[in-house]
Design a protein around this motif. Structure first.
Motif, PDB file in Angstrom:
ATOM      1  N   ASN A 275      38.940  56.746  45.426  1.00  0.00           N
ATOM      2  CA  ASN A 275      40.125  57.261  46.102  1.00  0.00           C
ATOM      3  C   ASN A 275      39.971  58.717  46.527  1.00  0.00           C
ATOM      4  O   ASN A 275      40.758  59.222  47.326  1.00  0.00           O
ATOM      5  CB  ASN A 275      41.336  57.119  45.174  1.00  0.00           C
ATOM      6  N   ASP A 276      38.943  59.406  45.998  1.00  0.00           N
ATOM      7  CA  ASP A 276      38.753  60.822  46.283  1.00  0.00           C
ATOM      8  C   ASP A 276      37.729  61.084  47.381  1.00  0.00           C
ATOM      9  O   ASP A 276      37.502  62.248  47.735  1.00  0.00           O
ATOM     10  CB  ASP A 276      38.325  61.560  45.011  1.00  0.00           C
ATOM     11  N   ALA A 277      37.093  60.052  47.886  1.00  0.00           N
ATOM     12  CA  ALA A 277      36.137  60.234  48.978  1.00  0.00           C
ATOM     13  C   ALA A 277      36.879  60.696  50.225  1.00  0.00           C
ATOM     14  O   ALA A 277      38.047  60.353  50.427  1.00  0.00           O
ATOM     15  CB  ALA A 277      35.395  58.930  49.252  1.00  0.00           C
ATOM     16  N   PRO A 278      36.217  61.479  51.081  1.00  0.00           N
ATOM     17  CA  PRO A 278      36.884  61.955  52.305  1.00  0.00           C
ATOM     18  C   PRO A 278      37.370  60.792  53.178  1.00  0.00           C
ATOM     19  O   PRO A 278      36.805  59.694  53.147  1.00  0.00           O
ATOM     20  CB  PRO A 278      35.776  62.747  53.013  1.00  0.00           C
ATOM     21  N   GLY A 279      38.409  61.054  53.959  1.00  0.00           N
ATOM     22  CA  GLY A 279      38.923  60.030  54.869  1.00  0.00           C
ATOM     23  C   GLY A 279      39.667  58.944  54.131  1.00  0.00           C
ATOM     24  O   GLY A 279      40.459  59.207  53.223  1.00  0.00           O
ATOM     25  N   PRO A 280      39.402  57.691  54.488  1.00  0.00           N
ATOM     26  CA  PRO A 280      40.163  56.576  53.896  1.00  0.00           C
ATOM     27  C   PRO A 280      39.669  56.142  52.526  1.00  0.00           C
ATOM     28  O   PRO A 280      40.109  55.125  51.993  1.00  0.00           O
ATOM     29  CB  PRO A 280      39.952  55.453  54.917  1.00  0.00           C
ATOM     30  N   GLY A 281      38.752  56.873  51.907  1.00  0.00           N
ATOM     31  CA  GLY A 281      38.195  56.457  50.622  1.00  0.00           C
ATOM     32  C   GLY A 281      36.876  55.732  50.811  1.00  0.00           C
ATOM     33  O   GLY A 281      36.368  55.601  51.931  1.00  0.00           O
ATOM     34  N   TRP A 282      36.318  55.218  49.696  1.00  0.00           N
ATOM     35  CA  TRP A 282      34.984  54.618  49.746  1.00  0.00           C
ATOM     36  C   TRP A 282      34.982  53.350  48.904  1.00  0.00           C
ATOM     37  O   TRP A 282      35.300  53.373  47.719  1.00  0.00           O
ATOM     38  CB  TRP A 282      33.946  55.598  49.211  1.00  0.00           C
ATOM     39  N   TRP A 283      34.602  52.240  49.539  1.00  0.00           N
ATOM     40  CA  TRP A 283      34.524  50.956  48.836  1.00  0.00           C
ATOM     41  C   TRP A 283      33.151  50.792  48.192  1.00  0.00           C
ATOM     42  O   TRP A 283      32.134  50.856  48.859  1.00  0.00           O
ATOM     43  CB  TRP A 283      34.784  49.800  49.801  1.00  0.00           C
ATOM     44  N   HIS A 284      33.161  50.571  46.885  1.00  0.00           N
ATOM     45  CA  HIS A 284      31.918  50.382  46.139  1.00  0.00           C
ATOM     46  C   HIS A 284      31.635  48.915  45.790  1.00  0.00           C
ATOM     47  O   HIS A 284      30.480  48.552  45.586  1.00  0.00           O
ATOM     48  CB  HIS A 284      31.953  51.212  44.853  1.00  0.00           C
ATOM     49  N   TRP A 285      32.695  48.131  45.739  1.00  0.00           N
ATOM     50  CA  TRP A 285      32.490  46.721  45.366  1.00  0.00           C
ATOM     51  C   TRP A 285      33.745  45.941  45.680  1.00  0.00           C
ATOM     52  O   TRP A 285      34.860  46.432  45.497  1.00  0.00           O
ATOM     53  CB  TRP A 285      32.188  46.608  43.877  1.00  0.00           C
ATOM     54  N   ALA A 286      33.577  44.730  46.160  1.00  0.00           N
ATOM     55  CA  ALA A 286      34.699  43.801  46.330  1.00  0.00           C
ATOM     56  C   ALA A 286      34.164  42.385  46.143  1.00  0.00           C
ATOM     57  O   ALA A 286      33.198  41.988  46.797  1.00  0.00           O
ATOM     58  CB  ALA A 286      35.342  43.949  47.700  1.00  0.00           C
ATOM     59  N   VAL A 287      34.784  41.659  45.240  1.00  0.00           N
ATOM     60  CA  VAL A 287      34.391  40.287  44.909  1.00  0.00           C
ATOM     61  C   VAL A 287      35.631  39.408  45.001  1.00  0.00           C
ATOM     62  O   VAL A 287      36.703  39.800  44.540  1.00  0.00           O
ATOM     63  CB  VAL A 287      33.818  40.183  43.473  1.00  0.00           C
ATOM     64  N   ALA A 288      35.510  38.235  45.582  1.00  0.00           N
ATOM     65  CA  ALA A 288      36.647  37.324  45.695  1.00  0.00           C
ATOM     66  C   ALA A 288      36.213  35.896  45.371  1.00  0.00           C
ATOM     67  O   ALA A 288      35.026  35.610  45.207  1.00  0.00           O
ATOM     68  CB  ALA A 288      37.237  37.381  47.100  1.00  0.00           C
ATOM     69  N   GLU A 289      37.226  35.028  45.261  1.00  0.00           N
ATOM     70  CA  GLU A 289      37.029  33.599  44.979  1.00  0.00           C
ATOM     71  C   GLU A 289      36.337  33.358  43.637  1.00  0.00           C
ATOM     72  O   GLU A 289      35.549  32.431  43.477  1.00  0.00           O
ATOM     73  CB  GLU A 289      36.290  32.924  46.138  1.00  0.00           C
ATOM     74  N   ILE A 290      36.676  34.201  42.665  1.00  0.00           N
ATOM     75  CA  ILE A 290      36.240  33.948  41.285  1.00  0.00           C
ATOM     76  C   ILE A 290      37.121  32.831  40.733  1.00  0.00           C
ATOM     77  O   ILE A 290      38.352  32.926  40.785  1.00  0.00           O
ATOM     78  CB  ILE A 290      36.392  35.223  40.426  1.00  0.00           C
ATOM     79  N   PRO A 291      36.547  31.750  40.214  1.00  0.00           N
ATOM     80  CA  PRO A 291      37.354  30.601  39.764  1.00  0.00           C
ATOM     81  C   PRO A 291      38.376  30.978  38.689  1.00  0.00           C
ATOM     82  O   PRO A 291      38.140  31.905  37.903  1.00  0.00           O
ATOM     83  CB  PRO A 291      36.304  29.631  39.209  1.00  0.00           C
ATOM     84  N   PRO A 292      39.497  30.263  38.625  1.00  0.00           N
ATOM     85  CA  PRO A 292      40.536  30.577  37.643  1.00  0.00           C
ATOM     86  C   PRO A 292      40.101  30.335  36.198  1.00  0.00           C
ATOM     87  O   PRO A 292      40.732  30.849  35.277  1.00  0.00           O
ATOM     88  CB  PRO A 292      41.690  29.647  38.037  1.00  0.00           C
TER      89      PRO A 292
ATOM     90  N   ARG B 299      37.309  59.988  41.242  1.00  0.00           N
ATOM     91  CA  ARG B 299      37.916  58.922  40.432  1.00  0.00           C
ATOM     92  C   ARG B 299      37.616  57.569  41.075  1.00  0.00           C
ATOM     93  O   ARG B 299      37.767  57.393  42.294  1.00  0.00           O
ATOM     94  CB  ARG B 299      39.432  59.117  40.343  1.00  0.00           C
ATOM     95  N   TYR B 300      37.228  56.624  40.240  1.00  0.00           N
ATOM     96  CA  TYR B 300      36.883  55.277  40.713  1.00  0.00           C
ATOM     97  C   TYR B 300      37.847  54.287  40.077  1.00  0.00           C
ATOM     98  O   TYR B 300      37.915  54.158  38.856  1.00  0.00           O
ATOM     99  CB  TYR B 300      35.429  54.953  40.359  1.00  0.00           C
ATOM    100  N   ILE B 301      38.598  53.589  40.936  1.00  0.00           N
ATOM    101  CA  ILE B 301      39.622  52.657  40.466  1.00  0.00           C
ATOM    102  C   ILE B 301      39.036  51.248  40.431  1.00  0.00           C
ATOM    103  O   ILE B 301      38.640  50.701  41.464  1.00  0.00           O
ATOM    104  CB  ILE B 301      40.857  52.696  41.378  1.00  0.00           C
ATOM    105  N   VAL B 302      38.962  50.689  39.242  1.00  0.00           N
ATOM    106  CA  VAL B 302      38.425  49.338  39.035  1.00  0.00           C
ATOM    107  C   VAL B 302      39.612  48.407  38.827  1.00  0.00           C
ATOM    108  O   VAL B 302      40.391  48.582  37.887  1.00  0.00           O
ATOM    109  CB  VAL B 302      37.497  49.303  37.802  1.00  0.00           C
TER     110      VAL B 302
ATOM    111  N   TYR C 186      33.208  60.247  37.930  1.00  0.00           N
ATOM    112  CA  TYR C 186      31.785  60.626  37.999  1.00  0.00           C
ATOM    113  C   TYR C 186      31.640  61.794  38.971  1.00  0.00           C
ATOM    114  O   TYR C 186      32.251  61.803  40.040  1.00  0.00           O
ATOM    115  CB  TYR C 186      30.913  59.459  38.477  1.00  0.00           C
ATOM    116  N   GLY C 187      30.863  62.760  38.564  1.00  0.00           N
ATOM    117  CA  GLY C 187      30.609  63.903  39.422  1.00  0.00           C
ATOM    118  C   GLY C 187      29.183  64.404  39.229  1.00  0.00           C
ATOM    119  O   GLY C 187      28.500  64.076  38.262  1.00  0.00           O
ATOM    120  N   ARG C 188      28.748  65.246  40.193  1.00  0.00           N
ATOM    121  CA  ARG C 188      27.394  65.815  40.123  1.00  0.00           C
ATOM    122  C   ARG C 188      27.457  67.332  40.303  1.00  0.00           C
ATOM    123  O   ARG C 188      28.376  67.828  40.957  1.00  0.00           O
ATOM    124  CB  ARG C 188      26.520  65.208  41.229  1.00  0.00           C
TER     125      ARG C 188
END
Length: 202
Positions: free
Chosen positions: A97-114, A158-161, A200-202
């Motif tokens: 959420n802290d990346a410049p602009g609209p943020g930064w996507w690091h991972w997206a997973v879908a269709e995980i079985p119930p 900050r990375y929102i999981v 995470y920071g450097r």
């Protein structure tokens, strides 16, 4: 005798009124019980991880492995609990959420079985997600699957999981679509979500 009958009549009337009142009370209590949502009995939908701790710093195993970052780029272990009734699939995202602009996507997973309530460490690169029929998005690093944190030097990000419980098993998405498309479809079918935030920071 007449007085005796009047007394008996009063007693019977009082008993009848008490029975009616008890019946009304029972109906009201039963109605209130029926109005309590099933989710309240199940508990709150939550997320936990053996690799990540809410509010803590990301370990090197989950850090990106290119550019100036030399981490393991291993997707984190995640577990979720108390999914709401009607859940037909799960989805997972990691977003900076802290990346410049609209943020930064690091991972997206879908269709995980119930039937699945956890992902092991390295689920992204190990083939586990493909084995269970889940699909992964293209992240903002330009690759399909997990891409760990690697912010520019300066203030930690900050990375929102987040894990989502969804009301459908088919999001009409395909492997390698951009994470932003995943996010849109996930949020339109969401029943509940649970998040933790790491830094995470450097």
């Amino acid at each position: 005798m007449r007085k005796h009958r009047e007394i008996l009549g009063s007693v019977f009337l009082e008993l009848s009124l008490k029975r009616v009142a008890a019946g009304i009370a029972f109906v009201c209590i039963a109605g209130l019980a029926a109005a309590v949502p099933p989710a309240s009995a199940q508990g709150t939908f939550t997320i936990t991880s053996s690799d990540l701790r809410d509010g803590a710093t990301v370990g090197n195993a989950q850090v990106y492995d290119q550019d100036d970052c030399k981490g393991g780029n291993v997707s984190p272990q995640l577990s979720w609990h108390h999914a709401p009734a009607g859940t037909k699939s799960f989805a997972v995202t990691i977003f900076d959420n802290d990346a410049p602009g609209p943020g930064w996507w690091h991972w997206a997973v879908a269709e995980i079985p119930p039937s699945v309530n956890a992902l092991p460490s390295n689920a992204s690169a190990s083939g586990y997600l493909k084995k269970i029929g889940a699909i992964e998005a293209r992240n903002d690093w330009g690759s399909v699957g997990y891409g760990g944190p690697c912010p520019p030097p300066g203030k930690p990000h900050r990375y929102i999981v987040t894990v989502f419980a969804l009301n459908t098993a088919n999001l009409r998405l395909g492997q390698a679509r951009h994470a932003l498309m995943f996010d849109h479809e996930i949020n339109t079918t969401m029943l509940a979500k649970a998040s933790l935030t790491v830094t995470y920071g450097r």
